[in-house]
Design an enzyme around this catalytic site. Structure first.
Site, short mmCIF file in Angstrom:
data_model
loop_
_atom_site.label_atom_id
_atom_site.label_comp_id
_atom_site.label_asym_id
_atom_site.label_seq_id
_atom_site.Cartn_x
_atom_site.Cartn_y
_atom_site.Cartn_z
N HIS A 26 0.77 -1.18 0.02
CA HIS A 26 0.00 -0.10 0.07
C HIS A 26 0.82 1.31 -0.19
O HIS A 26 0.31 2.36 -0.28
CB HIS A 26 -0.87 0.17 1.17
CG HIS A 26 -1.68 -1.49 1.51
ND1 HIS A 26 -1.36 -2.21 2.30
CD2 HIS A 26 -2.78 -1.91 0.98
CE1 HIS A 26 -1.92 -3.36 2.37
NE2 HIS A 26 -3.00 -3.16 1.36
N CYS A 83 3.26 -1.18 -4.35
CA CYS A 83 2.84 -1.39 -5.73
C CYS A 83 3.46 -0.37 -6.49
O CYS A 83 3.19 0.66 -6.27
CB CYS A 83 1.21 -1.51 -5.93
SG CYS A 83 0.91 -1.72 -7.61
N HIS A 139 -7.34 4.70 4.90
CA HIS A 139 -6.82 3.25 4.18
C HIS A 139 -5.25 3.62 4.20
O HIS A 139 -4.84 4.70 4.06
CB HIS A 139 -7.31 3.39 2.91
CG HIS A 139 -7.13 1.92 2.11
ND1 HIS A 139 -5.86 1.82 1.55
CD2 HIS A 139 -7.51 0.97 1.99
CE1 HIS A 139 -5.74 0.80 0.93
NE2 HIS A 139 -6.81 0.23 1.12
N GLU A 163 -2.94 3.14 1.99
CA GLU A 163 -2.60 3.75 0.79
C GLU A 163 -2.70 5.01 0.81
O GLU A 163 -1.88 5.90 0.24
CB GLU A 163 -3.36 3.17 -0.49
CG GLU A 163 -2.75 3.56 -1.84
CD GLU A 163 -3.46 3.23 -3.03
OE1 GLU A 163 -3.64 4.07 -4.04
OE2 GLU A 163 -4.08 2.09 -3.00
N THR A 183 -5.85 3.87 -5.70
CA THR A 183 -5.76 3.40 -6.82
C THR A 183 -6.87 2.17 -6.92
O THR A 183 -6.95 1.29 -7.85
CB THR A 183 -4.27 2.36 -6.96
OG1 THR A 183 -4.12 1.50 -5.85
CG2 THR A 183 -3.20 3.28 -7.13
N SER A 186 -9.89 -5.20 2.36
CA SER A 186 -9.65 -5.27 1.12
C SER A 186 -10.49 -4.15 0.46
O SER A 186 -11.61 -4.52 0.12
CB SER A 186 -9.50 -6.52 0.57
OG SER A 186 -9.46 -6.26 -1.10
N SER A 187 -10.00 -3.17 0.23
CA SER A 187 -10.84 -1.95 -0.54
C SER A 187 -11.27 -2.64 -1.81
O SER A 187 -12.53 -2.35 -2.17
CB SER A 187 -10.02 -0.86 -0.62
OG SER A 187 -10.87 0.24 -1.36
N SER A 228 -6.44 -9.33 -4.00
CA SER A 228 -5.38 -9.72 -3.14
C SER A 228 -5.74 -11.04 -2.41
O SER A 228 -5.22 -11.68 -1.52
CB SER A 228 -5.22 -8.72 -1.73
OG SER A 228 -6.49 -8.25 -1.34
#
Length: 318
Positions: free
Chosen positions: A77, A99, A127, A129, A167, A225-226, A269
């Site tokens: 993330h 990523c 979150h 990320e 993302t 998990s988004s 994921s």
């Protein structure tokens, strides 16, 4: 009407960024031995995290929990500049599993910041990320989570304003929020390429096709998990009941009462082994056939960081 057919979305499951992040931890374990410390869950999947724990990975949130001289991996993330700097100050051997598509956003933020831009970020508060991207700068990134937030945001100036996104958002929701941003700030600079990653886009496109063909959609993915959550929401928005499960054990027979055809997908994921376990459970509940939809074949691959290639002493001399 009894449960009869399982239709598999294509593509589904692991993306290139998740593959790379898991490979980084496994290569670090093979090269340096356990324990390998990982800041935050390497990816948001319970099965993956537990599997790596069993191999010797230790997941932490606070860098103070990592002993001096240890090997540390940043999760897929991404992390803030403050976390990067602290890790370097503490002298860890660091491998960054962020990523590359998230790194691309970080690079864009740094470049435009040098040109005097402020930013509006579309994403979910809290979150990792989002925290990592917003943490690339000390200030000047304003988070909006929905259209209503756009009306409330107050950048210091509007001449140089750029938009970036998490993302793993819903493509449709992000487009709606972006339209509101552009309506309020007509000069806003958009990314050259959409920030939402190819895998998120592809899995959502597949669910749009899948939902029209089935009576219920099952998404394999963890609650954190988004991108998995967005798949379930998308199915429901399209009028098909959707349920998200972390494992086959969470499937409930009543979901399939009066449903002949089940659609099955997995977040970026979620490993394929979990999908196969769900298929086995659906067969036990009465499903007779399993077929895959036609869909894109993803060929994206990301290289490992330097210093993680395993030595291959048996390789022939050049």
């Amino acid at each position: 009407m009894a449960l009869n057919e399982v239709v598999l979305a294509e593509p589904r499951g692991f993306c290139a960024g998740v593959d790379r992040a898991i490979d980084i931890v496994e290569h670090a374990l093979a090269k340096f031995g356990a324990p390998i410390y990982v800041r935050h869950e390497i990816v948001h999947n319970t099965y993956v995290v537990n599997d790596l724990k069993g191999k010797g990975a230790v997941f932490i949130e606070d860098l103070a929990d990592v002993p001096p001289g240890a090997t540390l991996v940043f999760s897929a993330h991404g992390v803030s500049k403050a976390v990067q700097n602290e890790a370097e100050r503490r002298g860890f051997r660091i491998f960054d599993a962020t990523c590359p598509l998230v790194t691309k956003v970080h690079v864009e933020v740094a470049k435009l910041h040098r040109e005097g831009y402020e930013f509006i970020m579309i994403g979910h508060k809290g979150h990792p990320e989002v925290e990592g991207t917003m943490g690339q700068l000390d200030s000047g990134i304003h988070l909006v989570e929905d259209v209503a937030d756009v009306a409330r945001v107050t950048p210091g100036q509007t001449e140089r304003l750029a938009v970036v996104t998490q993302t793993t958002l819903s493509v449709d929701d992000a487009a709606e929020i972006l339209a509101a941003v552009k309506a309020r700030f007509p000069k806003v600079r958009e990314p050259k390429q959409q920030d939402i990653c190819y895998a998120t886009q592809n899995r959502q496109d597949a669910v749009k096709l899948l939902s029209a063909q089935v009576d219920v959609v099952i998404v394999v993915g963890s609650p954190t998990s988004s991108n998995s959550n967005r798949l379930r929401e998308l199915a429901a928005k399209l009028g098909t009941p959707g349920h998200m499960v972390d494992s086959a054990d969470e499937l409930r027979p009543e979901w399939f009462e009066g449903k002949a055809r089940v659609g099955l997908t997995a977040g970026a994921s979620a490993p394929e082994v979990l999908v196969q376990q769900v298929i086995d459970r659906l067969r036990a509940l009465g499903a007779i056939s399993v077929r895959s939809m036609d869909g894109l074949t993803e060929t994206v691959k990301f290289p490992l960081p330097k210093g993680l290639k395993l030595d291959t002493p048996d390789a022939p001399a050049a």
